[in-house]
Write a protein that holds these residues in place. Structure first.
Motif, PDB file in Angstrom:
ATOM      1  N   GLY A   1      24.870  53.566  38.046  1.00  9.42           N
ATOM      2  CA  GLY A   1      25.660  54.342  37.102  1.00  9.42           C
ATOM      3  C   GLY A   1      27.031  54.731  37.635  1.00  9.42           C
ATOM      4  N   GLY A   2      27.229  54.536  38.915  1.00  5.33           N
ATOM      5  CA  GLY A   2      28.501  54.885  39.526  1.00  5.33           C
ATOM      6  C   GLY A   2      29.551  53.799  39.362  1.00  5.33           C
ATOM      7  N   SER A   3      30.706  54.038  39.992  1.00  3.01           N
ATOM      8  CA  SER A   3      31.841  53.125  39.883  1.00  3.01           C
ATOM      9  C   SER A   3      32.416  52.820  41.257  1.00  3.01           C
ATOM     10  CB  SER A   3      32.946  53.743  39.017  1.00  3.01           C
ATOM     11  OG  SER A   3      32.490  53.983  37.706  1.00  3.01           O
ATOM     12  N   LEU A   4      33.028  51.670  41.352  1.00  7.49           N
ATOM     13  CA  LEU A   4      33.795  51.285  42.538  1.00  7.49           C
ATOM     14  C   LEU A   4      35.007  50.493  42.081  1.00  7.49           C
ATOM     15  CD1 LEU A   4      31.190  49.960  45.173  1.00  7.49           C
ATOM     16  CD2 LEU A   4      32.612  51.999  45.393  1.00  7.49           C
ATOM     17  N   ARG A   5      36.066  50.571  42.870  1.00  7.40           N
ATOM     18  CA  ARG A   5      37.211  49.704  42.628  1.00  7.40           C
ATOM     19  C   ARG A   5      37.459  48.879  43.881  1.00  7.40           C
ATOM     20  NH1 ARG A   5      43.605  50.836  41.263  1.00  7.40           N
ATOM     21  NH2 ARG A   5      43.624  51.456  43.475  1.00  7.40           N
ATOM     22  N   LEU A   6      37.372  47.590  43.732  1.00  3.22           N
ATOM     23  CA  LEU A   6      37.668  46.680  44.821  1.00  3.22           C
ATOM     24  C   LEU A   6      39.137  46.294  44.773  1.00  3.22           C
ATOM     25  CD1 LEU A   6      34.595  44.266  44.651  1.00  3.22           C
ATOM     26  CD2 LEU A   6      34.799  46.476  45.800  1.00  3.22           C
ATOM     27  N   SER A   7      39.705  46.099  45.962  1.00  2.00           N
ATOM     28  CA  SER A   7      41.081  45.648  46.072  1.00  2.00           C
ATOM     29  C   SER A   7      41.120  44.371  46.884  1.00  2.00           C
ATOM     30  CB  SER A   7      41.945  46.709  46.761  1.00  2.00           C
ATOM     31  OG  SER A   7      41.958  47.910  46.028  1.00  2.00           O
ATOM     32  N   CYS A   8      42.103  43.555  46.594  1.00  2.00           N
ATOM     33  CA  CYS A   8      42.316  42.322  47.345  1.00  2.00           C
ATOM     34  C   CYS A   8      43.808  42.202  47.601  1.00  2.00           C
ATOM     35  CB  CYS A   8      41.810  41.117  46.569  1.00  2.00           C
ATOM     36  SG  CYS A   8      42.208  39.521  47.321  1.00  2.00           S
ATOM     37  N   ALA A   9      44.180  42.334  48.859  1.00  2.00           N
ATOM     38  CA  ALA A   9      45.575  42.230  49.251  1.00  2.00           C
ATOM     39  C   ALA A   9      45.866  40.802  49.685  1.00  2.00           C
ATOM     40  CB  ALA A   9      45.867  43.198  50.386  1.00  2.00           C
ATOM     41  N   ALA A  10      46.941  40.252  49.152  1.00  2.84           N
ATOM     42  CA  ALA A  10      47.305  38.864  49.433  1.00  2.84           C
ATOM     43  C   ALA A  10      48.599  38.787  50.220  1.00  2.84           C
ATOM     44  CB  ALA A  10      47.449  38.097  48.126  1.00  2.84           C
ATOM     45  N   SER A  11      48.657  37.830  51.109  1.00  5.07           N
ATOM     46  CA  SER A  11      49.893  37.566  51.843  1.00  5.07           C
ATOM     47  C   SER A  11      50.683  36.518  51.074  1.00  5.07           C
ATOM     48  CB  SER A  11      49.580  37.054  53.241  1.00  5.07           C
ATOM     49  OG  SER A  11      48.953  35.782  53.151  1.00  5.07           O
ATOM     50  N   GLY A  12      51.924  36.329  51.465  1.00  2.00           N
ATOM     51  CA  GLY A  12      52.707  35.270  50.850  1.00  2.00           C
ATOM     52  C   GLY A  12      53.642  35.770  49.764  1.00  2.00           C
ATOM     53  N   ARG A  13      54.725  35.045  49.579  1.00  2.00           N
ATOM     54  CA  ARG A  13      55.762  35.461  48.636  1.00  2.00           C
ATOM     55  C   ARG A  13      55.524  34.962  47.220  1.00  2.00           C
ATOM     56  NH1 ARG A  13      60.865  33.194  51.744  1.00  2.00           N
ATOM     57  NH2 ARG A  13      59.337  31.550  52.097  1.00  2.00           N
ATOM     58  N   THR A  14      54.503  34.108  47.035  1.00  2.00           N
ATOM     59  CA  THR A  14      54.296  33.509  45.722  1.00  2.00           C
ATOM     60  C   THR A  14      53.038  34.031  45.042  1.00  2.00           C
ATOM     61  OG1 THR A  14      53.119  31.661  46.745  1.00  2.00           O
ATOM     62  CG2 THR A  14      55.497  31.409  46.370  1.00  2.00           C
ATOM     63  N   PHE A  15      52.607  35.231  45.435  1.00  2.00           N
ATOM     64  CA  PHE A  15      51.387  35.809  44.864  1.00  2.00           C
ATOM     65  C   PHE A  15      51.432  35.812  43.349  1.00  2.00           C
ATOM     66  CE2 PHE A  15      47.764  38.496  44.408  1.00  2.00           C
ATOM     67  CZ  PHE A  15      48.077  39.411  43.414  1.00  2.00           C
ATOM     68  N   SER A  16      52.558  36.167  42.786  1.00  2.00           N
ATOM     69  CA  SER A  16      52.648  36.328  41.335  1.00  2.00           C
ATOM     70  C   SER A  16      52.402  35.033  40.574  1.00  2.00           C
ATOM     71  CB  SER A  16      54.012  36.898  40.944  1.00  2.00           C
ATOM     72  OG  SER A  16      55.038  36.012  41.348  1.00  2.00           O
ATOM     73  N   SER A  17      52.481  33.907  41.239  1.00  2.00           N
ATOM     74  CA  SER A  17      52.286  32.628  40.559  1.00  2.00           C
ATOM     75  C   SER A  17      50.837  32.144  40.588  1.00  2.00           C
ATOM     76  CB  SER A  17      53.178  31.556  41.186  1.00  2.00           C
ATOM     77  OG  SER A  17      52.768  31.279  42.514  1.00  2.00           O
ATOM     78  N   TYR A  18      49.990  32.829  41.354  1.00  2.00           N
ATOM     79  CA  TYR A  18      48.607  32.399  41.501  1.00  2.00           C
ATOM     80  C   TYR A  18      47.698  33.009  40.440  1.00  2.00           C
ATOM     81  CZ  TYR A  18      49.421  30.234  46.045  1.00  2.00           C
ATOM     82  OH  TYR A  18      49.844  29.412  47.051  1.00  2.00           O
ATOM     83  N   VAL A  19      46.712  32.239  40.050  1.00  2.00           N
ATOM     84  CA  VAL A  19      45.589  32.775  39.297  1.00  2.00           C
ATOM     85  C   VAL A  19      44.649  33.409  40.324  1.00  2.00           C
ATOM     86  CG1 VAL A  19      43.645  32.277  37.789  1.00  2.00           C
ATOM     87  CG2 VAL A  19      45.768  30.962  37.563  1.00  2.00           C
TER      88      VAL A  19
END
Length: 113
Positions: free
Chosen positions: A15-33
């Motif tokens: 019943g609880g919640s969690l938020r996972l994060s994923c930090a990416a390296s690289g300058r082209t992150f915005s172009s990735y799916v």
């Protein structure tokens, strides 16, 4: 090359919640799916959610995926967690039209009943 590091996993009651994060390296992150997958003990890895470069998303179940391109980070908000959500959660990245080829090391999520 993209390097991915997940965080935010842990032990939570049903019943609880969690938020996972994923930090990416690289300058082209915005172009990735970007995607989230999970693998429970004794089971195959399965798709959880995906978000395109423009923000369009596909989600399986009760979760929400989002991204912050300014922070090179993708998130997975998991609400109303159930014991069957227990798994190692992996972040992944791909170029449009290709399979996922970059993977993080995974973060453990355990939901107690």
């Amino acid at each position: 090359q993209v390097q991915l590091v997940e965080s935010g996993g842990g032990l939570v009651q049903a019943g609880g919640s969690l938020r996972l994060s994923c930090a990416a390296s690289g300058r082209t992150f915005s172009s990735y799916v970007m995607g989230w997958f999970r693998q429970a003990p004794g089971k195959e890895r399965e798709f959880v959610a995906e978000i395109s470069a423009s923000g369009g998303s596909s989600v399986k179940g009760r979760f929400t995926i989002s991204r912050d391109n300014a922070k090179n980070t993708v998130y997975l908000q998991m609400n109303i967690l159930k014991p069957e959500d227990t798994a190692v959660y992996y972040c992944a990245a791909r170029v449009i039209g290709r399979h996922y080829e970059y993977w993080g090391q995974g973060t453990q999520v355990t939901v107690s009943s």
